[in-house]
Motif scaffolding. Structure first.
Motif, PDB file in Angstrom:
ATOM      1  N   MET A   1     -14.112  -5.581  -2.193  1.00 56.65           N
ATOM      2  CA  MET A   1     -13.752  -5.128  -0.882  1.00 56.65           C
ATOM      3  C   MET A   1     -12.609  -6.011  -0.398  1.00 56.65           C
ATOM      4  O   MET A   1     -12.696  -7.234  -0.458  1.00 56.65           O
ATOM      5  N   ASP A   2     -11.517  -5.384   0.052  1.00 54.63           N
ATOM      6  CA  ASP A   2     -10.400  -6.173   0.528  1.00 54.63           C
ATOM      7  C   ASP A   2      -9.538  -5.393   1.517  1.00 54.63           C
ATOM      8  O   ASP A   2      -9.649  -4.187   1.637  1.00 54.63           O
ATOM      9  N   ILE A   3      -8.701  -6.114   2.213  1.00 59.65           N
ATOM     10  CA  ILE A   3      -7.720  -5.554   3.133  1.00 59.65           C
ATOM     11  C   ILE A   3      -6.357  -5.940   2.581  1.00 59.65           C
ATOM     12  O   ILE A   3      -6.128  -7.110   2.255  1.00 59.65           O
ATOM     13  N   ARG A   4      -5.461  -4.945   2.457  1.00 62.03           N
ATOM     14  CA  ARG A   4      -4.156  -5.218   1.858  1.00 62.03           C
ATOM     15  C   ARG A   4      -3.022  -4.726   2.739  1.00 62.03           C
ATOM     16  O   ARG A   4      -3.153  -3.725   3.423  1.00 62.03           O
ATOM     17  N   MET A   5      -1.902  -5.436   2.668  1.00 67.46           N
ATOM     18  CA  MET A   5      -0.669  -5.064   3.343  1.00 67.46           C
ATOM     19  C   MET A   5       0.337  -4.706   2.254  1.00 67.46           C
ATOM     20  O   MET A   5       0.531  -5.476   1.308  1.00 67.46           O
ATOM     21  N   THR A   6       0.950  -3.534   2.364  1.00 70.92           N
ATOM     22  CA  THR A   6       1.918  -3.076   1.359  1.00 70.92           C
ATOM     23  C   THR A   6       3.291  -2.973   1.997  1.00 70.92           C
ATOM     24  O   THR A   6       3.434  -2.405   3.079  1.00 70.92           O
ATOM     25  N   ARG A   7       4.303  -3.503   1.324  1.00 73.58           N
ATOM     26  CA  ARG A   7       5.681  -3.434   1.789  1.00 73.58           C
ATOM     27  C   ARG A   7       6.584  -3.035   0.625  1.00 73.58           C
ATOM     28  O   ARG A   7       6.354  -3.418  -0.513  1.00 73.58           O
ATOM     29  N   GLN A   8       7.626  -2.284   0.941  1.00 71.34           N
ATOM     30  CA  GLN A   8       8.599  -1.841  -0.054  1.00 71.34           C
ATOM     31  C   GLN A   8       9.659  -2.918  -0.229  1.00 71.34           C
ATOM     32  O   GLN A   8      10.120  -3.509   0.740  1.00 71.34           O
ATOM     33  N   ILE A   9      10.047  -3.171  -1.471  1.00 71.11           N
ATOM     34  CA  ILE A   9      11.080  -4.161  -1.760  1.00 71.11           C
ATOM     35  C   ILE A   9      12.416  -3.433  -1.842  1.00 71.11           C
ATOM     36  O   ILE A   9      12.560  -2.474  -2.604  1.00 71.11           O
ATOM     37  N   GLY A  10      13.387  -3.874  -1.089  1.00 64.43           N
ATOM     38  CA  GLY A  10      14.718  -3.266  -1.135  1.00 64.43           C
ATOM     39  C   GLY A  10      14.846  -2.109  -0.164  1.00 64.43           C
ATOM     40  O   GLY A  10      14.251  -2.091   0.911  1.00 64.43           O
ATOM     41  N   SER A  11      15.605  -1.097  -0.566  1.00 58.18           N
ATOM     42  CA  SER A  11      15.908   0.040   0.308  1.00 58.18           C
ATOM     43  C   SER A  11      14.745   1.032   0.358  1.00 58.18           C
ATOM     44  O   SER A  11      13.752   0.875  -0.349  1.00 58.18           O
ATOM     45  N   LEU A  12      14.901   2.078   1.154  1.00 56.25           N
ATOM     46  CA  LEU A  12      13.855   3.083   1.307  1.00 56.25           C
ATOM     47  C   LEU A  12      13.664   3.951   0.064  1.00 56.25           C
ATOM     48  O   LEU A  12      12.683   4.672  -0.042  1.00 56.25           O
ATOM     49  N   VAL A  13      14.596   3.902  -0.886  1.00 53.45           N
ATOM     50  CA  VAL A  13      14.454   4.672  -2.123  1.00 53.45           C
ATOM     51  C   VAL A  13      13.964   3.807  -3.278  1.00 53.45           C
ATOM     52  O   VAL A  13      13.783   4.289  -4.384  1.00 53.45           O
ATOM     53  N   SER A  14      13.725   2.538  -3.018  1.00 57.16           N
ATOM     54  CA  SER A  14      13.269   1.622  -4.061  1.00 57.16           C
ATOM     55  C   SER A  14      11.865   1.998  -4.532  1.00 57.16           C
ATOM     56  O   SER A  14      10.969   2.217  -3.722  1.00 57.16           O
ATOM     57  N   PRO A  15      11.640   2.050  -5.841  1.00 56.47           N
ATOM     58  CA  PRO A  15      10.311   2.381  -6.365  1.00 56.47           C
ATOM     59  C   PRO A  15       9.402   1.153  -6.538  1.00 56.47           C
ATOM     60  O   PRO A  15       8.359   1.237  -7.167  1.00 56.47           O
ATOM     61  N   VAL A  16       9.790   0.008  -5.965  1.00 59.57           N
ATOM     62  CA  VAL A  16       9.030  -1.226  -6.156  1.00 59.57           C
ATOM     63  C   VAL A  16       8.439  -1.675  -4.810  1.00 59.57           C
ATOM     64  O   VAL A  16       9.121  -1.713  -3.798  1.00 59.57           O
ATOM     65  N   PHE A  17       7.132  -2.014  -4.845  1.00 64.62           N
ATOM     66  CA  PHE A  17       6.407  -2.469  -3.666  1.00 64.62           C
ATOM     67  C   PHE A  17       5.692  -3.768  -3.993  1.00 64.62           C
ATOM     68  O   PHE A  17       5.437  -4.074  -5.159  1.00 64.62           O
ATOM     69  N   TYR A  18       5.344  -4.529  -2.962  1.00 61.95           N
ATOM     70  CA  TYR A  18       4.438  -5.657  -3.148  1.00 61.95           C
ATOM     71  C   TYR A  18       3.271  -5.495  -2.187  1.00 61.95           C
ATOM     72  O   TYR A  18       3.396  -4.892  -1.123  1.00 61.95           O
ATOM     73  N   ARG A  19       2.117  -6.005  -2.610  1.00 61.97           N
ATOM     74  CA  ARG A  19       0.911  -5.947  -1.783  1.00 61.97           C
ATOM     75  C   ARG A  19       0.286  -7.333  -1.720  1.00 61.97           C
ATOM     76  O   ARG A  19       0.136  -8.002  -2.743  1.00 61.97           O
ATOM     77  N   LEU A  20      -0.103  -7.747  -0.537  1.00 64.08           N
ATOM     78  CA  LEU A  20      -0.835  -8.992  -0.320  1.00 64.08           C
ATOM     79  C   LEU A  20      -2.121  -8.646   0.408  1.00 64.08           C
ATOM     80  O   LEU A  20      -2.154  -7.703   1.200  1.00 64.08           O
ATOM     81  N   GLY A  21      -3.166  -9.414   0.169  1.00 68.87           N
ATOM     82  CA  GLY A  21      -4.419  -9.066   0.812  1.00 68.87           C
ATOM     83  C   GLY A  21      -5.364 -10.233   0.983  1.00 68.87           C
ATOM     84  O   GLY A  21      -5.078 -11.374   0.619  1.00 68.87           O
ATOM     85  N   LEU A  22      -6.499  -9.911   1.555  1.00 71.74           N
ATOM     86  CA  LEU A  22      -7.600 -10.842   1.732  1.00 71.74           C
ATOM     87  C   LEU A  22      -8.864 -10.058   1.423  1.00 71.74           C
ATOM     88  O   LEU A  22      -9.032  -8.933   1.911  1.00 71.74           O
ATOM     89  N   GLY A  23      -9.735 -10.627   0.605  1.00 67.82           N
ATOM     90  CA  GLY A  23     -10.900  -9.861   0.198  1.00 67.82           C
ATOM     91  C   GLY A  23     -12.133 -10.705  -0.035  1.00 67.82           C
ATOM     92  O   GLY A  23     -12.151 -11.918   0.177  1.00 67.82           O
ATOM     93  N   TYR A  24     -13.169 -10.015  -0.475  1.00 64.04           N
ATOM     94  CA  TYR A  24     -14.470 -10.604  -0.759  1.00 64.04           C
ATOM     95  C   TYR A  24     -14.904 -10.153  -2.147  1.00 64.04           C
ATOM     96  O   TYR A  24     -14.703  -8.999  -2.520  1.00 64.04           O
ATOM     97  N   ARG A  25     -15.496 -11.062  -2.891  1.00 63.79           N
ATOM     98  CA  ARG A  25     -16.000 -10.735  -4.220  1.00 63.79           C
ATOM     99  C   ARG A  25     -17.374 -11.367  -4.380  1.00 63.79           C
ATOM    100  O   ARG A  25     -17.620 -12.478  -3.908  1.00 63.79           O
ATOM    101  N   GLN A  26     -18.241 -10.650  -5.089  1.00 56.29           N
ATOM    102  CA  GLN A  26     -19.557 -11.197  -5.382  1.00 56.29           C
ATOM    103  C   GLN A  26     -19.854 -10.973  -6.857  1.00 56.29           C
ATOM    104  O   GLN A  26     -19.632  -9.895  -7.385  1.00 56.29           O
ATOM    105  N   ASP A  27     -20.306 -12.029  -7.514  1.00 57.14           N
ATOM    106  CA  ASP A  27     -20.699 -11.964  -8.923  1.00 57.14           C
ATOM    107  C   ASP A  27     -22.206 -12.208  -9.001  1.00 57.14           C
ATOM    108  O   ASP A  27     -22.713 -13.174  -8.439  1.00 57.14           O
TER     109      ASP A  27
END
Length: 145
Positions: A1-27
């Motif tokens: 379970m996580d919350i992520r922020m996605t942003r496009q790298i470069g111009s509006l036609v760029s096919p590359v994005f980055y995502r950063l987030g904060l989440g929870y994991r249980q093993d």
């Protein structure tokens, strides 16, 4: 379970994005019956339930809880474009084939040992113990999709 922020790298036609987030994991780790996890100082080991107490073991597990921070790069392999306000841009409303690669790191904030059994009087007993310093504090790794 996580919350992520996605942003496009470069111009509006760029096919590359980055995502950063904060989440929870249980093993969760489940030993084979009739074994249970036992903590002795800074070590965890498996012991036979019948050697420790009397009754019938129903379930036993060790659970680690982590806060994690994922970081991903996303490439859209078959970009589809749209024009809005006389400007060409990547159309995210359509299904696109994507390749994702990323890393994550996390910090363990809690480890708990659970033992659920029925005692001699056939009463259900749920034993939960917080375990200190017996599991690795940090996790890290990579992923791709």
């Amino acid at each position: 379970m996580d919350i992520r922020m996605t942003r496009q790298i470069g111009s509006l036609v760029s096919p590359v994005f980055y995502r950063l987030g904060l989440g929870y994991r249980q093993d969760t780790f489940n030993p084979e019956k009739p074994n249970v996890f036992v903590q002795d100082l800074n070590e965890i080991y498996l012991a036979d339930f019948n050697d420790l107490t009397t009754g019938t073991l129903k379930k036993s597990y060790l659970r680690n809880h982590y806060f994690v921070v994922p970081a991903d790069i996303v490439w859209v392999l078959n970009p589809k474009y749209t024009i809005e306000n006389n400007e060409k841009m990547l159309d995210n409303s359509r299904t696109n084939l994507r390749l994702t690669a990323g890393i994550y790191g996390g910090v363990r904030f809690l480890t708990q040992n659970y033992v659920i059994f029925k005692n001699e009087d056939n009463n259900r007993v749920k034993y939960r113990e917080n375990v200190q310093e017996a599991a690795e504090r940090f996790i890290f790794g990579g992923n791709w999709q």
